[in-house]
Design a protein around this motif. Structure first.
Motif, PDB file in Angstrom:
ATOM      1  N   ASP A 289       0.401  -1.410  -0.092  1.00  0.00           N
ATOM      2  CA  ASP A 289       0.096   0.342  -0.234  1.00  0.00           C
ATOM      3  C   ASP A 289       1.063   0.703   0.007  1.00  0.00           C
ATOM      4  OD1 ASP A 289      -2.166  -0.991   0.294  1.00  0.00           O
ATOM      5  OD2 ASP A 289      -2.399  -1.429   2.234  1.00  0.00           O
ATOM      6  N   CYS A 290       1.691   1.088   0.940  1.00  0.00           N
ATOM      7  CA  CYS A 290       2.693   2.545   1.366  1.00  0.00           C
ATOM      8  C   CYS A 290       3.789   2.488  -0.897  1.00  0.00           C
ATOM      9  CB  CYS A 290       3.371   2.208   2.006  1.00  0.00           C
ATOM     10  SG  CYS A 290       5.427   3.488   2.129  1.00  0.00           S
ATOM     11  N   LEU A 291       4.078   1.777  -0.532  1.00  0.00           N
ATOM     12  CA  LEU A 291       4.632   1.602  -2.776  1.00  0.00           C
ATOM     13  C   LEU A 291       3.840   2.288  -3.660  1.00  0.00           C
ATOM     14  CD1 LEU A 291       6.726   1.022  -4.183  1.00  0.00           C
ATOM     15  CD2 LEU A 291       6.278  -1.270  -4.627  1.00  0.00           C
ATOM     16  N   GLU A 292       2.539   2.043  -3.417  1.00  0.00           N
ATOM     17  CA  GLU A 292       1.281   2.443  -4.263  1.00  0.00           C
ATOM     18  C   GLU A 292       1.157   3.832  -4.301  1.00  0.00           C
ATOM     19  OE1 GLU A 292      -1.798   1.644  -7.320  1.00  0.00           O
ATOM     20  OE2 GLU A 292      -0.109   0.252  -6.580  1.00  0.00           O
ATOM     21  N   GLU A 293       0.529   3.956  -2.834  1.00  0.00           N
ATOM     22  CA  GLU A 293       0.425   5.586  -3.113  1.00  0.00           C
ATOM     23  C   GLU A 293       2.133   6.252  -2.931  1.00  0.00           C
ATOM     24  OE1 GLU A 293       0.872   8.017   1.147  1.00  0.00           O
ATOM     25  OE2 GLU A 293       0.304   6.676   1.650  1.00  0.00           O
ATOM     26  N   ILE A 294       3.233   5.964  -3.199  1.00  0.00           N
ATOM     27  CA  ILE A 294       4.177   6.617  -3.363  1.00  0.00           C
ATOM     28  C   ILE A 294       4.218   6.743  -5.223  1.00  0.00           C
ATOM     29  CG2 ILE A 294       6.727   6.826  -3.270  1.00  0.00           C
ATOM     30  CD1 ILE A 294       7.103   4.682  -1.066  1.00  0.00           C
ATOM     31  N   MET A 295       3.522   6.158  -5.510  1.00  0.00           N
ATOM     32  CA  MET A 295       3.851   6.090  -6.862  1.00  0.00           C
ATOM     33  C   MET A 295       3.212   6.584  -7.882  1.00  0.00           C
ATOM     34  SD  MET A 295       7.131   3.686  -8.387  1.00  0.00           S
ATOM     35  CE  MET A 295       6.433   3.582 -10.024  1.00  0.00           C
ATOM     36  N   GLN A 296       1.908   6.606  -7.065  1.00  0.00           N
ATOM     37  CA  GLN A 296       0.843   7.454  -7.506  1.00  0.00           C
ATOM     38  C   GLN A 296       0.885   9.186  -7.009  1.00  0.00           C
ATOM     39  OE1 GLN A 296      -1.440   6.337  -9.340  1.00  0.00           O
ATOM     40  NE2 GLN A 296      -0.863   4.099  -9.606  1.00  0.00           N
ATOM     41  N   ALA A 297       1.647   9.435  -6.016  1.00  0.00           N
ATOM     42  CA  ALA A 297       1.528  10.878  -5.142  1.00  0.00           C
ATOM     43  C   ALA A 297       2.067  11.603  -6.694  1.00  0.00           C
ATOM     44  CB  ALA A 297       2.534  10.473  -4.547  1.00  0.00           C
ATOM     45  N   ASP A 298       1.538  12.506  -6.096  1.00  0.00           N
ATOM     46  CA  ASP A 298       1.778  13.737  -7.597  1.00  0.00           C
ATOM     47  C   ASP A 298       2.986  14.170  -7.255  1.00  0.00           C
ATOM     48  OD1 ASP A 298      -0.614  13.777  -8.737  1.00  0.00           O
ATOM     49  OD2 ASP A 298      -1.543  14.555  -7.873  1.00  0.00           O
ATOM     50  N   VAL A 299       3.691  14.691  -5.922  1.00  0.00           N
ATOM     51  CA  VAL A 299       4.740  15.160  -5.946  1.00  0.00           C
ATOM     52  C   VAL A 299       6.272  14.906  -6.198  1.00  0.00           C
ATOM     53  CG1 VAL A 299       4.109  15.467  -3.656  1.00  0.00           C
ATOM     54  CG2 VAL A 299       5.178  13.740  -3.709  1.00  0.00           C
ATOM     55  N   TYR A 300       5.828  13.411  -6.739  1.00  0.00           N
ATOM     56  CA  TYR A 300       7.166  13.043  -7.856  1.00  0.00           C
ATOM     57  C   TYR A 300       7.332  12.673  -9.633  1.00  0.00           C
ATOM     58  CZ  TYR A 300       8.716  11.054  -3.845  1.00  0.00           C
ATOM     59  OH  TYR A 300       8.948  10.369  -2.116  1.00  0.00           O
ATOM     60  N   GLU A 301       7.891  13.245 -10.143  1.00  0.00           N
ATOM     61  CA  GLU A 301       7.751  13.183 -12.082  1.00  0.00           C
ATOM     62  C   GLU A 301       8.563  12.207 -12.405  1.00  0.00           C
ATOM     63  OE1 GLU A 301       7.683  16.430 -15.055  1.00  0.00           O
ATOM     64  OE2 GLU A 301       8.665  16.938 -13.473  1.00  0.00           O
ATOM     65  N   TRP A 302       7.451  11.201 -12.076  1.00  0.00           N
ATOM     66  CA  TRP A 302       8.249  10.193 -12.921  1.00  0.00           C
ATOM     67  C   TRP A 302       8.596  10.125 -14.351  1.00  0.00           C
ATOM     68  CZ3 TRP A 302      10.333   7.731  -9.000  1.00  0.00           C
ATOM     69  CH2 TRP A 302       9.637   7.552  -7.398  1.00  0.00           C
ATOM     70  N   LYS A 303       9.560   9.603 -14.834  1.00  0.00           N
ATOM     71  CA  LYS A 303       9.687   9.858 -16.424  1.00  0.00           C
ATOM     72  C   LYS A 303       9.502   8.380 -16.781  1.00  0.00           C
ATOM     73  CE  LYS A 303      11.714  14.727 -15.678  1.00  0.00           C
ATOM     74  NZ  LYS A 303      12.787  14.900 -16.256  1.00  0.00           N
TER      75      LYS A 303
END
Length: 281
Positions: A205-219
């Motif tokens: 659940d924590c990993l899901e939250e991190i990946m979906q958070a808008d604070v990170y700009e995944w590319k």
């Protein structure tokens, strides 16, 4: 058939041979020679007889023709008395072939197997005993430094399962996500699935939250695909909660969308929409 628990750590080493000296230093305290070239060597130690000896992988530090060090890496899931005879063969054959110092690094999944692997192997010649360097993966060091995770992503990936429920859970999982960010799509997907299978529900659940958070700009392609999958599932949930029926064609359209922003736009339209056309047209 070899299991994922055996194959994935070895795949990490083959994808990134520089992981071997990093792990060796972690368990032995010995700093390997600094070399511009770190690559794979042959893992086969066949002699002139029918018996074939094959290690999980071999990492060569330095110029292939004149190495500074060769590391035999074995991933040992359980005690195997036969290894106490073949491991010395690996080292002596590799030393004769490469004419350089050699050492043995064994990865283990638990304390009991690690203790067995650490037992000195007496060869019968006075003073000649092999003492393997052993890393218990359940006690692998926590990687929380994002820059280190991006510089050596395989290390973060290998160490995540042991530390995902520890006191630095969010930092560890953020470093893992950053490691995936610099890993190509196919390998990233494979490594993500393997690590996720080892995580507790809370860590997932924590990993899901991190990946979906808008604070990170995944590319990366992998990260964007993963984020899109999560947003697609959220969109399905929102549509159902507002009474919209989802047929196969619509499900395929949503699932095929790999643009997280488009999925957010569709989700934002649901609350005010009376028809599916107002959402998707």
């Amino acid at each position: 058939m070899p299991s994922a628990d055996h194959e994935l750590p070895i795949a990490l080493l083959k994808d990134q041979p520089a992981l071997a000296p990093e792990l060796l230093q972690a368990v032995s305290g010995i700093k390997p020679p600094e070399c511009e070239h770190i690559g794979l060597g042959s893992d086969s130690f066949t002699d002139n007889y029918p018996t074939e000896y094959r290690a999980d992988t071999v990492v060569i530090l330095g110029e292939p023709k004149r190495p500074d060090l060769a590391i035999v890496v074995e991933n040992q899931l359980r005690p195997d008395p036969r290894k106490r005879f073949v491991w010395p063969v690996y080292l002596s054959t590799l030393r004769a072939r490469r004419e350089c110092p050699v050492t043995l690094l064994v990865l283990c999944p638990d304390k009991a197997t690690s203790a067995w692997c650490r037992m000195p192997i007496e060869t019968g010649h006075e003073g000649w005993a092999l003492r393997p360097w052993v890393l218990n993966l359940a006690e692998a060091p926590a990687i929380t430094d994002v820059e280190k995770a991006r510089a050596l992503p395989e290390l973060a990936i290998l160490c995540t399962p042991a530390n995902a429920d520890g006191p630095h859970q969010r930092e560890v999982l953020t470093a893992f996500a950053e490691a995936l960010e610099v890993t190509d799509r196919d390998r990233g997907s494979k490594y993500h699935d393997y690590v996720r299978s080892k995580l507790s529900e809370a860590a997932r659940d924590c990993l899901e939250e991190i990946m979906q958070a808008d604070v990170y700009e995944w590319k990366s392609d992998f990260a964007l695909k993963y984020i899109a999958e999560g947003k697609a599932e959220s969109l399905f949930t929102v549509l159902k909660s507002h009474g919209f029926a989802i047929d196969d064609e619509l499900r395929r359209r949503i699932t095929a969308c790999t643009d997280p922003q488009q999925l957010d736009i569709w989700t934002g339209r649901v609350a005010k929409a009376q028809t599916l056309g107002e959402i998707f047209d």
